[in-house]
Design a protein around this motif. Structure first.
Motif, mmCIF file in Angstrom:
data_model
loop_
_atom_site.group_PDB
_atom_site.id
_atom_site.type_symbol
_atom_site.label_atom_id
_atom_site.label_comp_id
_atom_site.label_asym_id
_atom_site.label_seq_id
_atom_site.Cartn_x
_atom_site.Cartn_y
_atom_site.Cartn_z
ATOM 1 N N VAL A 1 0.870 -1.171 0.000
ATOM 2 C CA VAL A 1 0.000 0.000 0.000
ATOM 3 C C VAL A 1 0.907 1.220 0.000
ATOM 4 O O VAL A 1 1.836 1.293 0.800
ATOM 5 C CB VAL A 1 -0.906 0.041 1.249
ATOM 6 C CG1 VAL A 1 -1.814 1.259 1.209
ATOM 7 C CG2 VAL A 1 -1.715 -1.239 1.384
ATOM 8 N N TRP A 2 0.669 2.165 -0.900
ATOM 9 C CA TRP A 2 1.448 3.391 -0.857
ATOM 10 C C TRP A 2 0.538 4.591 -1.060
ATOM 11 O O TRP A 2 -0.545 4.491 -1.615
ATOM 12 C CB TRP A 2 2.598 3.374 -1.862
ATOM 13 C CG TRP A 2 2.250 3.458 -3.307
ATOM 14 C CD1 TRP A 2 2.204 4.586 -4.076
ATOM 15 C CD2 TRP A 2 1.924 2.371 -4.186
ATOM 16 N NE1 TRP A 2 1.872 4.263 -5.369
ATOM 17 C CE2 TRP A 2 1.713 2.915 -5.465
ATOM 18 C CE3 TRP A 2 1.804 0.990 -4.017
ATOM 19 C CZ2 TRP A 2 1.368 2.135 -6.556
ATOM 20 C CZ3 TRP A 2 1.467 0.217 -5.106
ATOM 21 C CH2 TRP A 2 1.264 0.784 -6.356
ATOM 22 N N LEU A 3 0.997 5.717 -0.540
ATOM 23 C CA LEU A 3 0.247 6.962 -0.588
ATOM 24 C C LEU A 3 1.064 8.022 -1.307
ATOM 25 O O LEU A 3 2.287 8.067 -1.184
ATOM 26 C CB LEU A 3 -0.079 7.455 0.817
ATOM 27 C CG LEU A 3 -0.823 6.491 1.736
ATOM 28 C CD1 LEU A 3 -0.969 7.092 3.109
ATOM 29 C CD2 LEU A 3 -2.183 6.149 1.167
ATOM 30 N N GLU A 4 0.376 8.871 -2.029
ATOM 31 C CA GLU A 4 0.982 10.027 -2.664
ATOM 32 C C GLU A 4 0.072 11.208 -2.383
ATOM 33 O O GLU A 4 -1.148 11.059 -2.331
ATOM 34 C CB GLU A 4 1.121 9.811 -4.167
ATOM 35 C CG GLU A 4 2.058 8.677 -4.528
ATOM 36 C CD GLU A 4 2.098 8.370 -6.025
ATOM 37 O OE1 GLU A 4 1.406 9.070 -6.807
ATOM 38 O OE2 GLU A 4 2.808 7.432 -6.393
ATOM 39 N N GLY A 5 0.658 12.372 -2.202
ATOM 40 C CA GLY A 5 -0.125 13.563 -1.934
ATOM 41 C C GLY A 5 0.043 14.602 -3.020
ATOM 42 O O GLY A 5 1.061 14.648 -3.705
ATOM 43 N N GLU A 6 -0.974 15.434 -3.173
ATOM 44 C CA GLU A 6 -0.888 16.563 -4.096
ATOM 45 C C GLU A 6 -1.672 17.724 -3.525
ATOM 46 O O GLU A 6 -2.539 17.540 -2.672
ATOM 47 C CB GLU A 6 -1.376 16.187 -5.496
ATOM 48 C CG GLU A 6 -2.863 16.019 -5.635
ATOM 49 C CD GLU A 6 -3.294 15.746 -7.067
ATOM 50 O OE1 GLU A 6 -3.784 16.685 -7.728
ATOM 51 O OE2 GLU A 6 -3.145 14.601 -7.516
ATOM 52 N N GLY A 7 -1.358 18.902 -3.990
ATOM 53 C CA GLY A 7 -2.075 20.082 -3.528
ATOM 54 C C GLY A 7 -1.653 20.542 -2.143
ATOM 55 O O GLY A 7 -2.457 21.093 -1.411
ATOM 56 N N GLY A 8 -0.397 20.271 -1.783
ATOM 57 C CA GLY A 8 0.112 20.761 -0.509
ATOM 58 C C GLY A 8 -0.045 19.812 0.658
ATOM 59 O O GLY A 8 0.026 20.230 1.807
ATOM 60 N N VAL A 9 -0.249 18.530 0.415
ATOM 61 C CA VAL A 9 -0.342 17.555 1.504
ATOM 62 C C VAL A 9 1.052 17.394 2.106
ATOM 63 O O VAL A 9 2.003 17.082 1.402
ATOM 64 C CB VAL A 9 -0.863 16.195 1.011
ATOM 65 C CG1 VAL A 9 -0.882 15.175 2.135
ATOM 66 C CG2 VAL A 9 -2.252 16.342 0.415
#
Length: 181
Positions: A113-121
């Motif tokens: 499981v992996w997470l990526e952020g966008e928009g200033g996370v």
């Protein structure tokens, strides 16, 4: 002395309220009963997702964008969680043999499981969301994987009824317009 006596009940009430806060981690399995595995399998397979690859997460202020739920790779899972500012946390799952290395990644049973952020996370928010990764609870299942519409699960394509049986009813027009004519 009088001020201290008046302030004491307020302080005791605040302490009592604060001890009740934070006892349940957002998105943790402890926050609900596990989803029925047969129901989860049925819903996941209808979308082409391997049931063992379905996971959820939680982060303060973020909610699941239902329209984002779908397949990742061959039979993995993907979903996006958004907040009111437009920031997005993307959750992806796949089998360990097909997944790459990611900064915010955790291995669960036969799954990565992996997470990526966008928009200033921020990294701190992604870290909290990664620690909250879990199998969906019964309460999350309807939002995460809605029950398939029985009308569309018979394996047959949807018949529109407004299209002719042979083509679109007219010959194709492959001509190129000539400028100035």
């Amino acid at each position: 002395m009088t001020r201290a006596v008046r302030a004491l009940p307020t302080l005791l009430l605040a302490a009592a309220l604060l001890t009740g806060c934070g006892t349940e981690r957002a998105g943790s399995e402890a926050s609900g009963t596990p989803a029925d595995q047969a129901e989860l399998a049925s819903r996941a397979k209808a979308l082409g997702i391997a049931p063992e690859l379905v996971y959820a997460t939680g982060a303060p202020g973020f909610t699941l964008a239902r329209q984002s739920v779908g397949v990742q790779g061959d039979d993995g899972f993907s979903a996006a969680y958004t907040d009111r500012t437009g920031a997005v946390i993307h959750l992806y799952t796949d089998r360990p043999r097909t997944a790459g290395r990611h900064e915010y990644e955790v291995t669960k049973k036969d799954c990565v499981v992996w997470l990526e952020g966008e928009g200033g996370v921020s990294g701190a928010v992604l870290g909290k969301a990664l620690r909250a990764v879990h199998r969906p609870t019964a309460g999350e299942l309807d939002t995460l994987l809605p029950a398939p519409d029985p009308e569309f699960t018979d394996g047959e394509p949807v018949r529109r009824g407004d299209l002719p049986t042979n083509g679109d009813g007219g010959p194709p027009d492959n001509s190129v317009p000539t400028p100035g004519l």
